[in-house]
Scaffold this motif. Structure first.
Motif, PDB file in Angstrom:
ATOM      1  N   ILE A 291      -6.517   2.301 151.054  1.00 48.55           N
ATOM      2  CA  ILE A 291      -7.682   1.781 151.768  1.00 48.55           C
ATOM      3  C   ILE A 291      -7.781   0.267 151.605  1.00 48.55           C
ATOM      4  O   ILE A 291      -7.993  -0.471 152.582  1.00 48.55           O
ATOM      5  N   GLN A 292      -7.608  -0.221 150.378  1.00 44.93           N
ATOM      6  CA  GLN A 292      -7.684  -1.663 150.123  1.00 44.93           C
ATOM      7  C   GLN A 292      -6.566  -2.415 150.851  1.00 44.93           C
ATOM      8  O   GLN A 292      -6.794  -3.476 151.428  1.00 44.93           O
TER       9      GLN A 292
ATOM     10  N   TYR B   9      -4.348  -5.968 155.180  1.00 42.63           N
ATOM     11  CA  TYR B   9      -3.138  -6.193 155.968  1.00 42.63           C
ATOM     12  C   TYR B   9      -3.510  -6.317 157.444  1.00 42.63           C
ATOM     13  O   TYR B   9      -4.120  -5.404 158.012  1.00 42.63           O
ATOM     14  N   PRO B  10      -3.153  -7.426 158.088  1.00 39.47           N
ATOM     15  CA  PRO B  10      -3.638  -7.672 159.452  1.00 39.47           C
ATOM     16  C   PRO B  10      -2.902  -6.911 160.559  1.00 39.47           C
ATOM     17  O   PRO B  10      -3.274  -7.021 161.719  1.00 39.47           O
TER      18      PRO B  10
ATOM     19  N   SER C 215      17.248  -3.988 163.778  1.00 33.51           N
ATOM     20  CA  SER C 215      17.452  -5.206 162.994  1.00 33.51           C
ATOM     21  C   SER C 215      16.101  -5.903 162.831  1.00 33.51           C
ATOM     22  O   SER C 215      15.360  -6.066 163.812  1.00 33.51           O
ATOM     23  N   ILE C 216      15.774  -6.308 161.622  1.00 36.01           N
ATOM     24  CA  ILE C 216      14.494  -6.967 161.371  1.00 36.01           C
ATOM     25  C   ILE C 216      14.503  -8.362 162.005  1.00 36.01           C
ATOM     26  O   ILE C 216      15.523  -9.060 161.972  1.00 36.01           O
ATOM     27  N   THR C 217      13.386  -8.741 162.596  1.00 32.83           N
ATOM     28  CA  THR C 217      13.242 -10.057 163.210  1.00 32.83           C
ATOM     29  C   THR C 217      12.560 -11.007 162.219  1.00 32.83           C
ATOM     30  O   THR C 217      12.079 -10.584 161.163  1.00 32.83           O
ATOM     31  N   GLU C 218      12.491 -12.261 162.604  1.00 33.27           N
ATOM     32  CA  GLU C 218      11.792 -13.242 161.766  1.00 33.27           C
ATOM     33  C   GLU C 218      10.312 -12.860 161.628  1.00 33.27           C
ATOM     34  O   GLU C 218       9.723 -12.969 160.549  1.00 33.27           O
ATOM     35  N   THR C 219       9.721 -12.373 162.701  1.00 35.97           N
ATOM     36  CA  THR C 219       8.324 -11.922 162.663  1.00 35.97           C
ATOM     37  C   THR C 219       8.173 -10.736 161.721  1.00 35.97           C
ATOM     38  O   THR C 219       7.204 -10.650 160.970  1.00 35.97           O
ATOM     39  N   GLY C 220       9.139  -9.830 161.754  1.00 35.15           N
ATOM     40  CA  GLY C 220       9.131  -8.684 160.844  1.00 35.15           C
ATOM     41  C   GLY C 220       9.273  -9.117 159.396  1.00 35.15           C
ATOM     42  O   GLY C 220       8.634  -8.559 158.497  1.00 35.15           O
ATOM     43  N   GLU C 221      10.126 -10.116 159.157  1.00 32.50           N
ATOM     44  CA  GLU C 221      10.283 -10.666 157.799  1.00 32.50           C
ATOM     45  C   GLU C 221       8.947 -11.199 157.286  1.00 32.50           C
ATOM     46  O   GLU C 221       8.562 -10.937 156.143  1.00 32.50           O
ATOM     47  N   LYS C 222       8.247 -11.945 158.129  1.00 30.88           N
ATOM     48  CA  LYS C 222       6.953 -12.524 157.727  1.00 30.88           C
ATOM     49  C   LYS C 222       5.940 -11.413 157.436  1.00 30.88           C
ATOM     50  O   LYS C 222       5.193 -11.498 156.464  1.00 30.88           O
ATOM     51  N   ALA C 223       5.922 -10.382 158.269  1.00 31.33           N
ATOM     52  CA  ALA C 223       4.994  -9.265 158.065  1.00 31.33           C
ATOM     53  C   ALA C 223       5.317  -8.527 156.765  1.00 31.33           C
ATOM     54  O   ALA C 223       4.405  -8.108 156.039  1.00 31.33           O
ATOM     55  N   LEU C 224       6.609  -8.382 156.466  1.00 33.84           N
ATOM     56  CA  LEU C 224       7.022  -7.714 155.232  1.00 33.84           C
ATOM     57  C   LEU C 224       6.619  -8.539 154.015  1.00 33.84           C
ATOM     58  O   LEU C 224       6.074  -7.994 153.052  1.00 33.84           O
ATOM     59  N   VAL C 225       6.866  -9.825 154.053  1.00 37.01           N
ATOM     60  CA  VAL C 225       6.481 -10.706 152.935  1.00 37.01           C
ATOM     61  C   VAL C 225       4.972 -10.631 152.707  1.00 37.01           C
ATOM     62  O   VAL C 225       4.510 -10.534 151.566  1.00 37.01           O
ATOM     63  N   GLU C 226       4.213 -10.632 153.779  1.00 33.77           N
ATOM     64  CA  GLU C 226       2.757 -10.546 153.663  1.00 33.77           C
ATOM     65  C   GLU C 226       2.336  -9.223 153.021  1.00 33.77           C
ATOM     66  O   GLU C 226       1.461  -9.193 152.156  1.00 33.77           O
ATOM     67  N   ALA C 227       2.972  -8.137 153.419  1.00 33.74           N
ATOM     68  CA  ALA C 227       2.669  -6.819 152.834  1.00 33.74           C
ATOM     69  C   ALA C 227       2.981  -6.823 151.341  1.00 33.74           C
ATOM     70  O   ALA C 227       2.190  -6.321 150.530  1.00 33.74           O
ATOM     71  N   GLN C 228       4.120  -7.409 150.976  1.00 37.20           N
ATOM     72  CA  GLN C 228       4.514  -7.445 149.572  1.00 37.20           C
ATOM     73  C   GLN C 228       3.557  -8.313 148.751  1.00 37.20           C
ATOM     74  O   GLN C 228       3.218  -7.958 147.623  1.00 37.20           O
ATOM     75  N   GLU C 229       3.114  -9.417 149.309  1.00 38.43           N
ATOM     76  CA  GLU C 229       2.173 -10.291 148.596  1.00 38.43           C
ATOM     77  C   GLU C 229       0.839  -9.582 148.369  1.00 38.43           C
ATOM     78  O   GLU C 229       0.263  -9.670 147.283  1.00 38.43           O
TER      79      GLU C 229
ATOM     80  N   MET D  77      -2.738  -6.704 144.614  1.00 37.93           N
ATOM     81  CA  MET D  77      -3.514  -5.506 144.325  1.00 37.93           C
ATOM     82  C   MET D  77      -3.132  -4.922 142.961  1.00 37.93           C
ATOM     83  O   MET D  77      -4.005  -4.526 142.186  1.00 37.93           O
ATOM     84  N   PHE D  78      -1.838  -4.876 142.652  1.00 35.31           N
ATOM     85  CA  PHE D  78      -1.404  -4.317 141.371  1.00 35.31           C
ATOM     86  C   PHE D  78      -1.777  -5.225 140.212  1.00 35.31           C
ATOM     87  O   PHE D  78      -2.177  -4.742 139.148  1.00 35.31           O
ATOM     88  N   VAL D  79      -1.671  -6.531 140.404  1.00 28.76           N
ATOM     89  CA  VAL D  79      -2.084  -7.457 139.344  1.00 28.76           C
ATOM     90  C   VAL D  79      -3.565  -7.250 139.050  1.00 28.76           C
ATOM     91  O   VAL D  79      -3.977  -7.157 137.889  1.00 28.76           O
ATOM     92  N   ASP D  80      -4.371  -7.156 140.096  1.00 26.65           N
ATOM     93  CA  ASP D  80      -5.813  -6.913 139.917  1.00 26.65           C
ATOM     94  C   ASP D  80      -6.065  -5.590 139.205  1.00 26.65           C
ATOM     95  O   ASP D  80      -6.901  -5.496 138.307  1.00 26.65           O
TER      96      ASP D  80
END
Length: 147
Positions: free
Chosen positions: A22-23, A28-29, A93-107, A112-115
């Protein structure tokens, strides 16, 4: 272990997972769940792959993988590439936009885990890590035994 404690543990894990989902979804946009994010991660790690390969690796049905692929293509997070040896087949094949979305998800996931783990002492984190490593070793052992 007492069975009541196992069910109590299962309930706690489910509750924590639901809270995290949920969080994550709130932060995630993009209109994606964990399955498409795992596909993006797999494509980034291993490069272009056929949908059937991704489905096998990640444990998805062909139909589920088709839905995920279509969603990722529509969002322009992956491209479909023709396979020269087989005109009927294509790879994702992942695109540059997909790379950015993945990095954002990982961040978001890392934050969330640090918190979440701030609630634990250093000793409790070490104990939890030991338990997780033991559980993962048990999974690896079962996989090795079945292969």
């Amino acid at each position: 272990m007492e069975q009541a404690n196992i069910f109590k543990l299962i309930h706690a894990i489910e509750k924590m997972n639901n809270h995290n989902i949920i969080q994550f979804t709130k932060q995630y946009p993009y209109p994606l769940g964990i399955s498409p994010i795992l596909v993006l991660s797999e494509l980034r790690q291993k490069g272009p792959q056929k949908q059937v390969e991704l489905a096998e690796t990640l444990g998805y049905t062909k139909g589920a993988m088709t839905n995920i692929a279509n969603k990722l293509v529509n969002l322009e997070f992956v491209d479909r590439l023709d396979v020269k040896q087989d005109k009927r087949a294509n790879q994702l094949s992942i695109t540059e936009t997909g790379e950015k979305a993945l990095v954002e998800a990982q961040e978001i996931g890392k934050k969330m885990f640090v918190d979440l783990f701030q609630e634990l002492t250093e000793e409790e984190i070490n104990q939890y890590l030991t338990i997780q490593e033991k559980l993962l070793q048990g999974i690896d052992d079962r996989i090795q035994k079945n292969n």
